[in-house]
Design a protein around this motif. Structure first.
Motif, PDB file in Angstrom:
ATOM      1  N   ARG A  65      14.417 -25.704  14.768  1.00 37.21           N
ATOM      2  CA  ARG A  65      14.912 -24.664  15.639  1.00 37.21           C
ATOM      3  C   ARG A  65      14.577 -23.378  15.184  1.00 37.21           C
ATOM      4  O   ARG A  65      14.447 -22.701  14.349  1.00 37.21           O
ATOM      5  CB  ARG A  65      16.419 -24.813  15.661  1.00 37.21           C
ATOM      6  CG  ARG A  65      17.120 -23.693  16.627  1.00 37.21           C
ATOM      7  CD  ARG A  65      18.551 -23.578  16.823  1.00 37.21           C
ATOM      8  NE  ARG A  65      19.053 -22.987  17.975  1.00 37.21           N
ATOM      9  CZ  ARG A  65      18.672 -21.733  18.053  1.00 37.21           C
ATOM     10  NH1 ARG A  65      18.213 -20.740  17.065  1.00 37.21           N
ATOM     11  NH2 ARG A  65      19.383 -20.871  19.173  1.00 37.21           N
ATOM     12  N   ARG A  66      14.024 -22.606  16.368  1.00 39.82           N
ATOM     13  CA  ARG A  66      13.588 -21.252  16.165  1.00 39.82           C
ATOM     14  C   ARG A  66      14.343 -20.258  16.798  1.00 39.82           C
ATOM     15  O   ARG A  66      15.059 -20.556  17.998  1.00 39.82           O
ATOM     16  CB  ARG A  66      12.028 -21.007  16.472  1.00 39.82           C
ATOM     17  CG  ARG A  66      11.459 -22.109  15.544  1.00 39.82           C
ATOM     18  CD  ARG A  66       9.991 -21.831  15.884  1.00 39.82           C
ATOM     19  NE  ARG A  66       9.331 -20.796  16.767  1.00 39.82           N
ATOM     20  CZ  ARG A  66       8.161 -20.975  17.641  1.00 39.82           C
ATOM     21  NH1 ARG A  66       7.666 -22.392  17.615  1.00 39.82           N
ATOM     22  NH2 ARG A  66       7.897 -20.290  18.187  1.00 39.82           N
ATOM     23  N   SER A  91       6.535 -25.553  23.088  1.00 41.54           N
ATOM     24  CA  SER A  91       7.845 -26.100  22.118  1.00 41.54           C
ATOM     25  C   SER A  91       8.998 -25.067  22.284  1.00 41.54           C
ATOM     26  O   SER A  91       9.906 -25.643  22.172  1.00 41.54           O
ATOM     27  CB  SER A  91       7.195 -25.905  20.715  1.00 41.54           C
ATOM     28  OG  SER A  91       6.970 -24.777  20.531  1.00 41.54           O
ATOM     29  N   GLU A  92       8.734 -24.050  22.604  1.00 39.60           N
ATOM     30  CA  GLU A  92       9.816 -23.085  22.980  1.00 39.60           C
ATOM     31  C   GLU A  92      10.750 -23.424  24.078  1.00 39.60           C
ATOM     32  O   GLU A  92      11.906 -23.436  24.206  1.00 39.60           O
ATOM     33  CB  GLU A  92       9.456 -21.489  22.928  1.00 39.60           C
ATOM     34  CG  GLU A  92       8.998 -21.086  21.623  1.00 39.60           C
ATOM     35  CD  GLU A  92       8.146 -19.744  21.619  1.00 39.60           C
ATOM     36  OE1 GLU A  92       8.225 -19.231  20.845  1.00 39.60           O
ATOM     37  OE2 GLU A  92       7.735 -19.570  22.873  1.00 39.60           O
ATOM     38  N   GLN A 130      12.751 -26.475  23.436  1.00 42.05           N
ATOM     39  CA  GLN A 130      14.046 -26.120  22.848  1.00 42.05           C
ATOM     40  C   GLN A 130      15.153 -25.496  23.781  1.00 42.05           C
ATOM     41  O   GLN A 130      16.266 -25.726  23.905  1.00 42.05           O
ATOM     42  CB  GLN A 130      13.688 -25.024  21.720  1.00 42.05           C
ATOM     43  CG  GLN A 130      14.946 -24.829  20.884  1.00 42.05           C
ATOM     44  CD  GLN A 130      14.673 -23.658  19.720  1.00 42.05           C
ATOM     45  OE1 GLN A 130      13.414 -23.876  19.317  1.00 42.05           O
ATOM     46  NE2 GLN A 130      15.385 -22.717  19.558  1.00 42.05           N
ATOM     47  N   TYR A 171       7.148 -18.471  27.345  1.00 45.75           N
ATOM     48  CA  TYR A 171       7.490 -19.223  26.171  1.00 45.75           C
ATOM     49  C   TYR A 171       6.356 -20.269  25.811  1.00 45.75           C
ATOM     50  O   TYR A 171       5.668 -20.703  27.030  1.00 45.75           O
ATOM     51  CB  TYR A 171       8.763 -19.883  26.677  1.00 45.75           C
ATOM     52  CG  TYR A 171       9.732 -19.112  26.477  1.00 45.75           C
ATOM     53  CD1 TYR A 171      10.624 -18.607  25.197  1.00 45.75           C
ATOM     54  CD2 TYR A 171      10.544 -18.576  27.646  1.00 45.75           C
ATOM     55  CE1 TYR A 171      11.594 -17.506  25.301  1.00 45.75           C
ATOM     56  CE2 TYR A 171      11.495 -17.515  27.656  1.00 45.75           C
ATOM     57  CZ  TYR A 171      12.156 -17.076  26.662  1.00 45.75           C
ATOM     58  OH  TYR A 171      13.194 -16.367  26.672  1.00 45.75           O
ATOM     59  N   LEU A 224      14.871 -17.727  19.562  1.00 44.42           N
ATOM     60  CA  LEU A 224      13.828 -17.419  20.775  1.00 44.42           C
ATOM     61  C   LEU A 224      14.352 -16.228  21.201  1.00 44.42           C
ATOM     62  O   LEU A 224      15.556 -15.743  21.092  1.00 44.42           O
ATOM     63  CB  LEU A 224      13.857 -18.573  21.521  1.00 44.42           C
ATOM     64  CG  LEU A 224      13.167 -20.006  21.166  1.00 44.42           C
ATOM     65  CD1 LEU A 224      13.487 -20.931  22.365  1.00 44.42           C
ATOM     66  CD2 LEU A 224      12.129 -19.917  20.750  1.00 44.42           C
TER      67      LEU A 224
END
Length: 96
Positions: free
Chosen positions: A9-10, A84-85, A88, A81, A12
Motif C-alpha cells: 500500500r502506498r 498500480s495506484e 489500489q 494515477y 496516494l
C-alpha cells in the motif's frame, strides 16, 4: 492491518474539495480528453501545458479532474494515477 497487508500500500494523492476522480474515455486531440467523472457526468477535460510533455495520458487511465465553476461540462486534468495506484484505489473502494 498486518504488515503483510499493508506492505504494497502506498499513500496516494486524494482529491481536494474541488477535484474528483475520473476515467479517460476518449482522446479528442488538441490536448483534450473525454472523461467520465465519479459523479456520473461526462466532461471534456483539458490537459494543462505542465503535464503535456511529462505525462502520457491514455484511454482507461484514472485521473483527477477539477470541474470548471462556470461550465460544468468541462474540466482540467490535475493528476494521473499509475496502473498500480488505480488498482489500489479500486481495492480500497474510492473508485468503481
Amino acid at each position: 492491518m498486518s504488515d503483510n497487508e499493508n506492505a504494497g500500500r502506498r499513500d496516494l494523492r486524494m482529491p481536494d474539495d474541488d477535484e474528483e476522480f475520473a476515467v479517460v474515455q476518449d482522446m479528442l486531440g488538441a490536448n483534450r480528453v473525454k472523461v467520465r467523472c465519479a459523479d456520473g457526468v461526462e466532461r471534456t477535460a483539458r490537459i494543462p501545458g505542465r503535464m503535456q510533455k511529462r505525462i502520457w495520458i491514455r484511454e482507461g487511465d484514472v485521473v483527477l479532474v477539477e470541474p470548471w465553476d462556470w461550465q460544468d461540462e468541462k474540466a482540467d486534468v490535475t493528476w494521473r494515477y499509475e496502473k498500480s495506484e488505480a488498482d489500489q484505489l479500486r481495492e480500497e473502494g474510492h473508485i468503481a
